[in-house]
Scaffold this active site. Sequence first.
Site, PDB file in Angstrom:
ATOM      1  CG  ASP A  73     -19.823 -12.497 -30.297  1.00 38.30           C
ATOM      2  OD1 ASP A  73     -19.694 -11.391 -29.728  1.00 38.30           O
ATOM      3  OD2 ASP A  73     -19.915 -12.612 -31.527  1.00 38.30           O
ATOM      4  CG  ASP A  75     -15.357 -10.780 -28.833  1.00 33.15           C
ATOM      5  OD1 ASP A  75     -15.607 -11.943 -29.189  1.00 33.15           O
ATOM      6  OD2 ASP A  75     -15.795  -9.773 -29.419  1.00 33.15           O
ATOM      7  CG  ASP A 149     -16.115   1.337 -31.708  1.00 34.72           C
ATOM      8  OD1 ASP A 149     -16.102   0.847 -30.558  1.00 34.72           O
ATOM      9  OD2 ASP A 149     -16.729   0.803 -32.659  1.00 34.72           O
TER      10      ASP A 149
HETATM   11  P1  ATP Z   1     -21.899  -6.648 -31.669  1.00 36.04           P
HETATM   12  O1  ATP Z   1     -22.934  -6.690 -30.628  1.00 36.04           O
HETATM   13  O2  ATP Z   1     -22.438  -6.342 -32.997  1.00 36.04           O
HETATM   14  O3  ATP Z   1     -20.963  -7.813 -31.674  1.00 36.04           O
HETATM   15  P2  ATP Z   1     -19.557  -5.290 -30.805  1.00 36.04           P
HETATM   16  O4  ATP Z   1     -19.360  -3.927 -30.239  1.00 36.04           O
HETATM   17  O5  ATP Z   1     -19.220  -6.451 -29.946  1.00 36.04           O
HETATM   18  O6  ATP Z   1     -21.051  -5.346 -31.301  1.00 36.04           O
HETATM   19  P3  ATP Z   1     -17.583  -6.325 -32.579  1.00 36.04           P
HETATM   20  O7  ATP Z   1     -17.424  -6.075 -34.025  1.00 36.04           O
HETATM   21  O8  ATP Z   1     -17.828  -7.683 -32.083  1.00 36.04           O
HETATM   22  O9  ATP Z   1     -18.781  -5.350 -32.151  1.00 36.04           O
HETATM   23  O10 ATP Z   1     -16.304  -5.700 -31.884  1.00 36.04           O
HETATM   24  C1  ATP Z   1     -15.903  -6.020 -30.581  1.00 36.04           C
HETATM   25  C2  ATP Z   1     -15.231  -4.814 -29.930  1.00 36.04           C
HETATM   26  O11 ATP Z   1     -14.099  -4.404 -30.689  1.00 36.04           O
HETATM   27  C3  ATP Z   1     -16.113  -3.570 -29.853  1.00 36.04           C
HETATM   28  O12 ATP Z   1     -16.937  -3.580 -28.729  1.00 36.04           O
HETATM   29  C4  ATP Z   1     -15.085  -2.467 -29.812  1.00 36.04           C
HETATM   30  O13 ATP Z   1     -14.542  -2.325 -28.530  1.00 36.04           O
HETATM   31  C5  ATP Z   1     -14.001  -2.984 -30.716  1.00 36.04           C
HETATM   32  N1  ATP Z   1     -14.181  -2.539 -32.103  1.00 36.04           N
HETATM   33  C6  ATP Z   1     -14.837  -3.171 -33.090  1.00 36.04           C
HETATM   34  N2  ATP Z   1     -14.814  -2.477 -34.239  1.00 36.04           N
HETATM   35  C7  ATP Z   1     -14.103  -1.366 -33.992  1.00 36.04           C
HETATM   36  C8  ATP Z   1     -13.699  -0.256 -34.771  1.00 36.04           C
HETATM   37  N3  ATP Z   1     -14.062  -0.141 -36.046  1.00 36.04           N
HETATM   38  N4  ATP Z   1     -12.954   0.702 -34.178  1.00 36.04           N
HETATM   39  C9  ATP Z   1     -12.592   0.592 -32.892  1.00 36.04           C
HETATM   40  N5  ATP Z   1     -12.946  -0.413 -32.100  1.00 36.04           N
HETATM   41  C10 ATP Z   1     -13.687  -1.396 -32.615  1.00 36.04           C
HETATM   42 MG    MG Z   2     -19.165  -8.610 -30.534  1.00 40.16          MG
END
Ligand code: ATP
Ligand code: MG
Length: 446
Positions: A73, A75, A149
């Site tokens: 997705d 964001d 993170d």
């Molecule tokens: P996925 O491919 O699983 O969606 P993602 O990295 O996009 O992986 P999300 O949970 O959608 O994971 O989170 C979006 C963004 O928000 C991450 O890329 C990161 O920058 C930030 N983020 C998410 N969770 C955390 C956390 N626990 N601590 C700090 N930053 C976070």
């Molecule tokens: Mg994501």
Amino acid sequence: MIRKFISRVFNGKKARPGHHEPAVIPVSTHGITRDRISSGSRRVCETLQENGHKAYVVGGAVRDLLIGAEPKDFDVATDATPEEVRRAFRRSRIIGRRFQIVHVMMGQEQIEVTTFRGQLGEDTKKDEHGRVLHDNVFGSQMEDAARRDFTANALYYDPTTEAVVDYHHGVGDLKQKTLRMIGEPRARYREDPVRMLRAVRLAAKLGLSIDPEAKRPIREMAVLLENVPAARLFDEMLKLLTSGHSVKCLTQLRDEGLHHGLLPMLDVILEQPMGEKFVMLALANTDERIRRGKGTSPGFLFACLLWHEVLAHWEKLKSAGEPKIPALFQAMDTVLDVQAEKLAITRRIAGDIKEIWLLQPRFEQRAGKRPYGLLEQPRFRAGYDFLLLRAESGEVDKELAEWWTRFQNADGEERAQMLLPEQAGDKKRRRRRKKPANAGSVPAAE
Ligand code: ATP
Ligand code: MG
């Protein structure tokens, strides 16, 4: 080429987080043109920018595009407040109370728009282990980057200029296939222990290795996961199990000692050879389905993960003299109750799990009308897939699974010939179990 550019920007030194100008990496270097991002997220960024705001596609999508994976997705991060975002889009709504984000609908697409988060301060609310409880201050883009993170997750893509804004050397780390924590890993795990699970999941999914500094503290800090709210763990568990790389994730979780706190029974199951074989087969099967674009249901997954725990309880109850089916009901409830304390398995999913388990004894009944009734069950397919895994793992006779495969595909006459003879005493027993003490809809027992 990217490394050359980065080293030019940083003079060959690694960036110090939080105290520098970001690298602005042009499309000629990273190669991600704006047509690679979803039209919805592009339009959201453009509209916000037209209103005088900063707006970028951020996080997982940029990271995935840079390593050539398909983003899940898109964001958006912006300096507009949630209220300003909401006013800019007709089909949008603010969600969340503590840290508000805005869901914007663009056609079929739903875009999550987040306002830049600010630095954690002295007065940030934390629990007694240092886990951040309230996280609701807005901030600058630079602060927002430092709050993310991993360096690979702190990349901002501007669809208008097609540039990637990189505060923490994330593009370079991705090039080197490294998942590096922003800031001091111990402090970041304390703030949010789920980051340990994220590290394992993202590394497995993206084929990255966790930077040694981020990896080292995990084993000893794993116990902090016990303080994480159940709903959050459940969400993360689901992400992990449906990543298409669950076998790799679970293997690595085990190597890091992270599986203990996670699913209360998982360590036990993985120590029994039969249980491990079944769980690993089930996960490999799920990974395969997901990679081929077929869905899986959380109910099926958790039914698999918990099955051997149910079997163990069930056996115990039966040898204590409890009749077969009431014993199964009791075993299911015991196992789900224990899990519920740690994982917020929703009521609906718990219902799905039970349905799959309850179908299992019915597969043993191959006489009379019962096999026909089973075929008509709405959850037959899930129950049958589950039976196949049980047979493959050696828990039940392969012949049983093969019988059901044939029975499904056979025509009327063949089916009739396949039926086993009714065993003496079948009917009597069926009558006796018509009304067991603890359930209304008990499947007929053999
Ligand atoms: P996925 O491919 O699983 O969606 P993602 O990295 O996009 O992986 P999300 O949970 O959608 O994971 O989170 C979006 C963004 O928000 C991450 O890329 C990161 O920058 C930030 N983020 C998410 N969770 C955390 C956390 N626990 N601590 C700090 N930053 C976070
Ligand atoms: Mg994501």
